[in-house]
Design a protein around this motif. Structure first.
Motif, PDB file in Angstrom:
ATOM      1  N   GLU A  45      38.332  51.715  48.764  1.00 14.71           N
ATOM      2  CA  GLU A  45      39.366  51.054  47.975  1.00 14.71           C
ATOM      3  C   GLU A  45      39.111  49.551  48.028  1.00 14.71           C
ATOM      4  O   GLU A  45      38.902  48.984  49.092  1.00 14.71           O
ATOM      5  CB  GLU A  45      40.756  51.415  48.535  1.00 14.71           C
ATOM      6  N   THR A  54      49.229  54.155  41.086  1.00 11.87           N
ATOM      7  CA  THR A  54      49.948  55.388  41.435  1.00 11.87           C
ATOM      8  C   THR A  54      51.074  55.085  42.418  1.00 11.87           C
ATOM      9  O   THR A  54      52.160  55.665  42.327  1.00 11.87           O
ATOM     10  CB  THR A  54      48.968  56.412  42.038  1.00 11.87           C
ATOM     11  N   TRP A  60      55.651  61.247  38.329  1.00 10.34           N
ATOM     12  CA  TRP A  60      55.856  62.450  37.512  1.00 10.34           C
ATOM     13  C   TRP A  60      54.544  62.944  36.924  1.00 10.34           C
ATOM     14  O   TRP A  60      53.702  62.152  36.497  1.00 10.34           O
ATOM     15  CB  TRP A  60      56.849  62.163  36.384  1.00 10.34           C
ATOM     16  N   ASN A 309      42.690  46.910  39.113  1.00  7.53           N
ATOM     17  CA  ASN A 309      42.085  47.770  38.094  1.00  7.53           C
ATOM     18  C   ASN A 309      41.442  46.914  37.011  1.00  7.53           C
ATOM     19  O   ASN A 309      41.986  46.708  35.928  1.00  7.53           O
ATOM     20  CB  ASN A 309      43.140  48.703  37.497  1.00  7.53           C
ATOM     21  N   ASP A 312      36.066  48.165  36.827  1.00  7.53           N
ATOM     22  CA  ASP A 312      34.817  48.362  37.593  1.00  7.53           C
ATOM     23  C   ASP A 312      34.230  49.752  37.388  1.00  7.53           C
ATOM     24  O   ASP A 312      33.015  49.915  37.242  1.00  7.53           O
ATOM     25  CB  ASP A 312      35.064  48.175  39.098  1.00  7.53           C
ATOM     26  N   ASN A 540      42.291  57.305  35.322  1.00 10.58           N
ATOM     27  CA  ASN A 540      42.127  56.573  34.067  1.00 10.58           C
ATOM     28  C   ASN A 540      40.706  56.080  33.828  1.00 10.58           C
ATOM     29  O   ASN A 540      40.442  55.477  32.786  1.00 10.58           O
ATOM     30  CB  ASN A 540      43.119  55.402  34.009  1.00 10.58           C
ATOM     31  N   THR A 556      49.549  60.999  32.401  1.00  8.72           N
ATOM     32  CA  THR A 556      48.391  60.396  33.086  1.00  8.72           C
ATOM     33  C   THR A 556      48.241  60.965  34.496  1.00  8.72           C
ATOM     34  O   THR A 556      47.142  61.331  34.904  1.00  8.72           O
ATOM     35  CB  THR A 556      48.449  58.850  33.134  1.00  8.72           C
ATOM     36  N   LEU A 557      49.353  61.074  35.237  1.00  5.63           N
ATOM     37  CA  LEU A 557      49.221  61.580  36.608  1.00  5.63           C
ATOM     38  C   LEU A 557      48.907  63.075  36.639  1.00  5.63           C
ATOM     39  O   LEU A 557      48.169  63.533  37.525  1.00  5.63           O
ATOM     40  CB  LEU A 557      50.502  61.296  37.406  1.00  5.63           C
TER      41      LEU A 557
HETATM   42  C1  LIG Z   1      55.916  51.449  36.945  1.00  4.13           C
HETATM   43  C2  LIG Z   1      54.984  52.557  36.521  1.00  4.13           C
HETATM   44  C3  LIG Z   1      55.467  53.860  36.465  1.00  4.13           C
HETATM   45  C4  LIG Z   1      54.592  54.902  36.089  1.00  4.13           C
HETATM   46  N1  LIG Z   1      55.073  56.176  36.142  1.00  4.13           N
HETATM   47  C5  LIG Z   1      54.234  57.194  35.801  1.00  4.13           C
HETATM   48  C6  LIG Z   1      54.671  58.551  35.926  1.00  4.13           C
HETATM   49  O1  LIG Z   1      55.775  58.841  36.426  1.00  4.13           O
HETATM   50  N2  LIG Z   1      53.818  59.521  35.496  1.00  4.13           N
HETATM   51  C7  LIG Z   1      52.564  59.248  34.996  1.00  4.13           C
HETATM   52  O2  LIG Z   1      51.847  60.166  34.600  1.00  4.13           O
HETATM   53  N3  LIG Z   1      52.111  57.975  34.933  1.00  4.13           N
HETATM   54  C8  LIG Z   1      52.903  56.952  35.345  1.00  4.13           C
HETATM   55  N4  LIG Z   1      52.431  55.673  35.328  1.00  4.13           N
HETATM   56  C9  LIG Z   1      51.003  55.463  35.020  1.00  4.13           C
HETATM   57  C10 LIG Z   1      50.169  55.902  36.246  1.00  4.13           C
HETATM   58  O3  LIG Z   1      50.716  55.296  37.400  1.00  4.13           O
HETATM   59  C11 LIG Z   1      48.697  55.536  36.143  1.00  4.13           C
HETATM   60  O4  LIG Z   1      48.195  55.964  34.909  1.00  4.13           O
HETATM   61  C12 LIG Z   1      47.927  56.223  37.274  1.00  4.13           C
HETATM   62  O5  LIG Z   1      48.485  55.835  38.511  1.00  4.13           O
HETATM   63  C13 LIG Z   1      46.453  55.901  37.279  1.00  4.13           C
HETATM   64  O6  LIG Z   1      45.873  56.566  38.378  1.00  4.13           O
HETATM   65  P1  LIG Z   1      44.367  56.243  38.794  1.00  4.13           P
HETATM   66  O7  LIG Z   1      44.046  57.069  39.965  1.00  4.13           O
HETATM   67  O8  LIG Z   1      43.502  56.332  37.587  1.00  4.13           O
HETATM   68  O9  LIG Z   1      44.402  54.679  39.141  1.00  4.13           O
HETATM   69  P2  LIG Z   1      45.146  53.876  40.294  1.00  4.13           P
HETATM   70  O10 LIG Z   1      46.268  54.620  40.877  1.00  4.13           O
HETATM   71  O11 LIG Z   1      45.462  52.539  39.733  1.00  4.13           O
HETATM   72  O12 LIG Z   1      44.036  53.723  41.414  1.00  4.13           O
HETATM   73  C14 LIG Z   1      42.826  53.063  41.141  1.00  4.13           C
HETATM   74  C15 LIG Z   1      42.387  52.346  42.394  1.00  4.13           C
HETATM   75  O13 LIG Z   1      41.008  51.971  42.273  1.00  4.13           O
HETATM   76  C16 LIG Z   1      40.828  50.746  42.939  1.00  4.13           C
HETATM   77  N5  LIG Z   1      39.581  50.111  42.512  1.00  4.13           N
HETATM   78  C17 LIG Z   1      39.326  49.439  41.362  1.00  4.13           C
HETATM   79  N6  LIG Z   1      38.055  48.994  41.357  1.00  4.13           N
HETATM   80  C18 LIG Z   1      37.483  49.384  42.535  1.00  4.13           C
HETATM   81  C19 LIG Z   1      36.208  49.208  43.126  1.00  4.13           C
HETATM   82  N7  LIG Z   1      35.232  48.524  42.505  1.00  4.13           N
HETATM   83  N8  LIG Z   1      35.990  49.728  44.353  1.00  4.13           N
HETATM   84  C20 LIG Z   1      36.974  50.413  45.016  1.00  4.13           C
HETATM   85  N9  LIG Z   1      38.197  50.591  44.494  1.00  4.13           N
HETATM   86  C21 LIG Z   1      38.452  50.101  43.265  1.00  4.13           C
HETATM   87  C22 LIG Z   1      42.071  49.971  42.548  1.00  4.13           C
HETATM   88  O14 LIG Z   1      42.283  48.867  43.403  1.00  4.13           O
HETATM   89  C23 LIG Z   1      43.153  51.049  42.655  1.00  4.13           C
HETATM   90  O15 LIG Z   1      43.716  51.072  43.941  1.00  4.13           O
HETATM   91  C24 LIG Z   1      53.255  54.621  35.722  1.00  4.13           C
HETATM   92  C25 LIG Z   1      52.780  53.310  35.779  1.00  4.13           C
HETATM   93  C26 LIG Z   1      53.623  52.287  36.185  1.00  4.13           C
HETATM   94  C27 LIG Z   1      53.084  50.883  36.252  1.00  4.13           C
END
Ligand SMILES: Cc1cc2nc3c(=O)[nH]c(=O)nc-3n(C[C@H](O)[C@H](O)[C@H](O)COP(=O)(O)OP(=O)(O)OC[C@H]3O[C@@H](n4cnc5c(N)ncnc54)[C@H](O)[C@@H]3O)c2cc1C
Length: 608
Positions: A45, A54, A60, A309, A312, A540, A556-557
């Motif tokens: 991370e 997340t 949800w 985010n 990368d 994503n 998305t989740l």
């Molecule tokens: C307030 C809010 C409420 C939401 N509620 C919902 C919901 O209820 N249901 C839903 O479906 N969606 C919801 N969403 C959208 C959802 O949260 C995101 O789409 C989802 O969390 C993305 O998950 P992820 O694993 O792709 O990315 P993330 O959870 O953002 O995790 C990606 C991680 O990768 C890390 N990273 C980036 N580059 C590098 C690198 N080079 N090396 C190592 N680590 C790196 C980042 O720092 C981050 O920690 C919500 C969003 C917000 C802002």
């Protein structure tokens, strides 16, 4: 970012079976699954704390036919949800991926609830966003992470990213549903007051003794439960370790070079690498290319996603031969966002997910006119604002409410009575006027336009019918609103008593949709449509299954968790039973018993 040959890296090293880059839902779901199936997994991370967007989310997940719904008697055939997607996604509908998703998502829920610390609460009363579309669900298509006891993380609790401060009360996350209702009713119901007092006191004690709250809810509970499950299964989670480049061995992606606090570190991964860096919500150059409203510098798009985010994963994937999907109708999960001035001089991005549908609020542009059904989803709200904004004008609007609304619900980051408002007013975040004309002047809104809009709106609210945008007509609108005795429309009430309040909203998002092309096993595809050996994408970083559409909360989740689960199985060489061939049409089962939690989840609305 580029890939380089493994042998040529001089950095000290670690070895594992599977390397996961990014610690949100996509990354951690993959890591937990793979570790449960026997692989040695490392998660890196970039930020000092794990969890990404997340950890800020509502937690949800859209999972039609999930085990909690079925246990409650909601047992629709897979083809019902598939037909909804086919209608909603139109030209972007990909039957193979959609069918895979609808088959594996319920299995994902079953796997986690049986084998890990992650438990779920049901969304049996939560409807899909577009209730007028054929096959839209009226409940039973979603689940949320259950509240989680942070003590299970032990010392690693300090490494969990806390909730987005502006969405909390003194750093305390508030669960959607029954708990949120208690907080809204705290000044009118003794039972709710007691509930809130207990919660606040426990939180204060936790902060005093442990530096942070330990009763975790929503997306924070999701990450904590996944991280605890990962750690208990032997996964190594390395924070403050950004991945810099992928490593290649004999034509396979076989690890990455990361930057540890001590310097470059090589991590070899025999089964491959999972890109789960959360898309590109803070990559200005890609935003400029893919989001027209972001402008040539990409700065006109203010995402509420986690700042780490920065695209990368997409750059790493492209450098290894992967290709971005094209043809999405929208590159981001849009949401109206207000810009919150913080005490430290930075700017918070508050996503307006909750209050827009409540009775007594309208959204207007600078001409004082409404432009959209305010109770529709955040994505649809933003599409309405983009469509209404003439080229060259700033993409912005004002959420306007009266005294009664503000005292009950607050507005954006400004909390309801009895919380103080002075700092919000002084910083200019919250605008106020004793009359509508005063408010218009404070915001730079056309006063005559606003007066005419409110007069018309108040008449429509009294009659219970929004003749302009149909507010309150879909099940989703109504569940986001607030039904009151004698009030004909759960989303409408007249704005009559000053002072009036307003907050400016601009174009933003919850995350991005455009991402790397993948197959049904979450393997990244190259220009020829062939898997890049050893490379997966989750969350994503993977192009959205929805093709840039937003048919329901949790889209998305749900896929982040499910395709992580699929990638984990594939990397471990454990086949999942494939989707069944198209079955003969079956009648739709419609009994919809509602648990107390499910009803509570939606009457006071959920940040989905
Ligand atoms: C307030 C809010 C409420 C939401 N509620 C919902 C919901 O209820 N249901 C839903 O479906 N969606 C919801 N969403 C959208 C959802 O949260 C995101 O789409 C989802 O969390 C993305 O998950 P992820 O694993 O792709 O990315 P993330 O959870 O953002 O995790 C990606 C991680 O990768 C890390 N990273 C980036 N580059 C590098 C690198 N080079 N090396 C190592 N680590 C790196 C980042 O720092 C981050 O920690 C919500 C969003 C917000 C802002």
């Amino acid at each position: 970012m580029s890939s380089q040959r493994l042998e040529s890296s001089a950095a000290p090293g670690l070895t594992c079976d599977l390397l996961v880059i990014g610690s949100g839902a996509g990354g951690l779901a993959t890591a937990v699954t793979a570790a449960q199936l026997g692989l040695k997994v490392v998660v890196v991370e970039k930020e000092p704390q794990f969890g990404g967007t997340t950890a800020w989310s509502g937690g949800w997940m859209w999972v039609p036919r999930n085990p909690l719904a079925r246990a409650a008697g909601i047992d629709e055939p897979l083809d019902e949800a598939l037909a909804y997607l086919r209608h909603e996604l139109g030209a972007q509908f990909d039957e193979a991926r959609a069918r895979t998703y609808l088959t594996q998502a319920p299995r994902m829920v079953e796997f986690f609830r049986r084998r890990t610390a992650l438990q779920f609460i049901d969304g049996n009363a939560i409807p899909d966003f577009h209730g007028r579309s054929p096959h839209a669900g009226t409940g039973g298509r979603s689940v949320c992470a259950a509240p989680f006891d942070g003590r299970r993380l032990g010392a690693r609790l300090q490494d969990l990213k806390p909730p987005l401060p502006e969405t909390t009360l003194w750093g305390m996350g508030i669960a959607s549903g029954r708990e949120l209702r208690h907080f809204l009713d705290a000044t009118s119901s003794p039972a709710s007051f007691l509930y809130v007092a207990r919660r606040v006191l426990a939180h204060a004690r936790d902060r005093l003794l442990h530096g942070r709250g330990r009763r975790l809810v929503n997306g924070n509970a999701l990450v904590a439960a996944l991280a605890a499950s990962a750690l208990e299964a032997g996964v190594q989670i390395l924070t403050a370790h950004p991945a810099r480049r992928l490593l290649d061995k004999d034509g396979r992606v076989a690890g990455a070079e990361v930057i540890s606090p001590q310097g470059p570190l090589t991590i070899e991964a025999a089964r491959g690498v999972v890109l789960a860096c959360g898309g590109f919500p803070h990559d200005a150059a890609r935003k400029a290319r893919l989001l027209p409203h972001a402008g040539p510098d990409g700065l006109g798009h203010h995402s509420a996603a986690s700042p780490g985010n920065t695209g990368d994963g997409l750059r790493l994937g492209e450098a290894a031969g992967g290709r971005m999907a094209t043809g999405l109708v929208q590159a981001a999960a849009l949401a109206p966002v207000s810009l919150v001035p913080r005490a430290d001089g930075s700017t918070g991005h508050f996503p307006h997910l909750i209050e827009r549908a409540k009775p007594g609020l309208i959204a207007v542009r600078a001409d004082g006119r409404r432009f959209v059904n305010e109770a529709d989803s955040y994505h649809d709200f933003m599409q309405g604002l983009l469509a209404a904004t003439p080229p060259g004008e700033p993409v912005q609007a004002w959420l306007v409410c009266d005294r009664d609304f503000f005292r009950r619900f607050g507005l954006g980051a400004a909390k309801p009575w009895p919380m103080p408002t002075r700092a919000w007013r002084q910083s200019g975040y919250l605008r106020q006027g004793r009359t509508l004309a005063e408010l218009a002047a404070a915001c730079g809104i056309d006063a005559a336009g606003l007066a005419a809009t409110v007069a018309r709106y108040n008449a429509m609210a009294a009659a219970g019918r929004d003749l302009d945008f149909g507010k309150g007509e879909t099940p989703y609108n109504r569940i986001q609103g607030e039904a009151r005795p004698g009030q004909p429309n759960a989303c409408m009430a007249p704005l009559q008593r000053g002072p009036f309040h307003a907050v400016r909203v601009v174009a933003g998002s919850l995350g991005t949709f455009a991402g790397l092309r993948v197959d049904t096993q979450a393997r990244v595809l190259d220009a020829q449509g062939q898997p890049v050996p050893g490379l997966y994408a989750a969350g994503n970083d993977m192009a959205s299954l929805m093709g840039g559409h937003y048919p329901s909360g949790g889209i998305t989740l749900g896929p982040a968790m499910t395709f992580g689960f699929i990638a984990g199985h594939h990397a471990a060489g454990v086949p999942l039973e494939p989707p069944a061939p198209t079955p003969a049409p079956a009648p739709t089962a419609q009994p919809q018993p509602r648990t107390e939690e499910a009803i509570a989840c939606t009457t006071t609305n959920s940040p989905r």
